[in-house]
Scaffold this active site. Structure first.
Site, PDB file in Angstrom:
ATOM      1  CG  ASP A  42      -1.807  -1.208   1.321  1.00  0.00           C
ATOM      2  OD1 ASP A  42      -2.350  -1.641   0.291  1.00  0.00           O
ATOM      3  OD2 ASP A  42      -1.924  -1.752   2.434  1.00  0.00           O
ATOM      4  N   GLY A  51     -10.651  -7.794   8.109  1.00  0.00           N
ATOM      5  CA  GLY A  51     -12.034  -8.240   7.979  1.00  0.00           C
ATOM      6  C   GLY A  51     -13.017  -7.526   8.870  1.00  0.00           C
ATOM      7  CG  ASN A  60     -13.669  -0.902   6.934  1.00  0.00           C
ATOM      8  OD1 ASN A  60     -13.709  -0.504   8.097  1.00  0.00           O
ATOM      9  ND2 ASN A  60     -12.854  -1.859   6.528  1.00  0.00           N
ATOM     10  CB  ALA A  61     -13.156   4.678   8.691  1.00  0.00           C
ATOM     11  CB  ILE A  62      -9.255   1.252   5.995  1.00  0.00           C
ATOM     12  CG1 ILE A  62      -9.857   0.468   4.820  1.00  0.00           C
ATOM     13  CG2 ILE A  62      -9.730   0.660   7.320  1.00  0.00           C
ATOM     14  CD1 ILE A  62      -9.343  -0.959   4.731  1.00  0.00           C
ATOM     15  CG  ASP A  63      -7.561   1.203   1.931  1.00  0.00           C
ATOM     16  OD1 ASP A  63      -6.752   0.945   2.842  1.00  0.00           O
ATOM     17  OD2 ASP A  63      -8.003   0.348   1.168  1.00  0.00           O
ATOM     18  CB  SER A  81     -11.835  -1.325   2.575  1.00  0.00           C
ATOM     19  OG  SER A  81     -11.505  -2.684   2.400  1.00  0.00           O
ATOM     20  CD1 TRP A 116     -19.875  -3.755   5.656  1.00  0.00           C
ATOM     21  CD2 TRP A 116     -17.659  -3.860   5.465  1.00  0.00           C
ATOM     22  NE1 TRP A 116     -19.425  -4.613   6.628  1.00  0.00           N
ATOM     23  CE2 TRP A 116     -18.057  -4.693   6.536  1.00  0.00           C
ATOM     24  CE3 TRP A 116     -16.300  -3.782   5.166  1.00  0.00           C
ATOM     25  CZ2 TRP A 116     -17.167  -5.426   7.311  1.00  0.00           C
ATOM     26  CZ3 TRP A 116     -15.408  -4.513   5.928  1.00  0.00           C
ATOM     27  CH2 TRP A 116     -15.849  -5.316   6.984  1.00  0.00           C
ATOM     28  CD  GLU A 164      -8.970  -3.690  -0.221  1.00  0.00           C
ATOM     29  OE1 GLU A 164      -9.560  -3.676   0.877  1.00  0.00           O
ATOM     30  OE2 GLU A 164      -8.128  -4.549  -0.519  1.00  0.00           O
TER      31      GLU A 164
END
Length: 356
Positions: free
Chosen positions: A67, A154, A193-196, A213, A215, A247
């Site tokens: 990443d 996950g 989802n609160a990432i990336d 990501s 969902w 994502e």
């Protein structure tokens, strides 16, 4: 030539020289002023890019960057890559790599911290490492903003955090990443989802954070600036979904369009990874984004621009800076490696990647 004529000629030459000098001075002032005011960001969406680094002729050295968040230096300047942390190094905080030869050879510079901020382990138990950083520079503040994700594999219980530093060079005076705490969080049952995280500056100077990501996919939210956190009353706007996983959003402006790149499929499965980089475009950073076939990315659209290439079975986790894209590729041997290439554009205005 008479003395009078010679005098007039000299006066005219002097007058022209002064005028030319004034024009050069004015042009220089405007150029410097424009560059000083330009908000140069990782995604390259700022209205004016100050340089266009060349694609590295080869990439070697310390390439274990998952990443990768790329900072491509201008001529003679170092390049940096920030990447997902290793739980066994620096408390799992984002790793740092630097190249001093235009992105060709990379060396490890350790991690941004020696331990994760206390708020992370307090709010999200089980976090072993911090994921998918994003680096953004704000010229007006003289600060680099480093966003990152805290989660467990996950899980939808996630948070995006922020740190700032006046320089990227660990040996420079004033260097150090100051923890600015949580930016945005997600909980079980949210559409996202609160990432990336990825930071975008639109043509009006507004800052947006693109994230997400799985969902219900990729979203964006307007930020207050310079705090770097969500604007009062801002709510997430959905940009893209994809069955089977989506994502790692990254956005850039090219011509009249904003281009949304995403990674689809499965990451982190070694030789069984199915990551592919897809793209859609829109005249607005909030969408709607459609692919080259006209399919809305909210309805599963997305034109694949890179997947397997060479001995690699998959590619994704991309970031963009100054027209250069960095991503990680999974090899047929199960390992992953950093790769970098300049985005090319076809006659229809769509990006072209080939893994070279």
């Amino acid at each position: 030539m008479s003395t009078e004529t010679t005098g007039r000629s000299r006066r005219l030459t002097a007058t022209l020289a002064v005028a030319v000098a004034a024009l050069v001075s004015a042009a220089t002032f405007l150029a410097v002023n424009a560059n000083a005011q330009a908000d140069d960001s990782t995604d390259g969406v700022a209205a004016q890019q100050d340089c266009a680094p060349a694609q590295p002729s080869s990439v070697g050295g310390s390439l274990g960057a998952h990443d990768p968040a790329l900072w491509a230096g201008c001529s003679g300047e170092p390049w940096y890559v920030f990447a997902t942390g290793d739980a066994n190094q620096g408390g799992g905080t984002p790793s740092i790599r630097r190249s001093t030869n235009g992105g060709q050879t990379w060396q490890s510079l350790g991690t941004i911290w020696n331990a994760k901020p206390a708020w992370i382990t307090q709010q999200i138990p089980g976090v072993s490492n911090l994921w998918a950083p994003e680096v953004h520079y704000d010229a007006a503040q003289g600060l680099y903003y480093l966003y990152y994700a805290a989660s467990t594999f996950g899980s939808q219980r996630s948070a995006i955090g922020l740190a700032t530093s006046p320089t990227l060079d660990p040996s420079a005076a004033g260097y150090g990443w100051t923890d600015k705490g949580v930016v945005f969080q997600s909980y079980s049952g949210n559409a996202y989802n609160a990432i990336d995280p990825n930071i975008v500056v639109d043509d009006s100077g507004r800052h947006w954070m693109v994230f997400g990501s799985w969902w219900q996919g990729i979203h964006t939210i307007q930020l207050d600036w310079p705090s770097g956190k969500p604007a009062a009353g801002a709510t997430p706007i959905r940009l893209a979904t994809k069955g089977g996983g989506i994502e790692a959003p990254s956005m850039t402006k090219h011509g009249d369009y904003y281009y949304l790149f995403t990674s689809i499929g499965t990451c982190c499965a070694g030789a069984n990874s199915t990551y592919k980089i897809t793209v859609g475009r829109s005249t607005s950073p909030t969408g709607p984004f459609t692919d080259a076939s006209g399919v809305d990315m909210r309805n599963g659209g997305g034109t694949v621009v890179l997947g397997a290439y060479g001995s690699n079975v998959a590619a994704g986790g991309q970031s963009i800076h100054r027209g250069i894209m960095a991503y990680h590729a999974y090899g047929s041997n199960g390992g992953f490696t950093l790769d970098i290439e300049r985005i090319e554009w076809n006659s229809a205005g769509w990006p072209v990647l080939n893994g070279s």
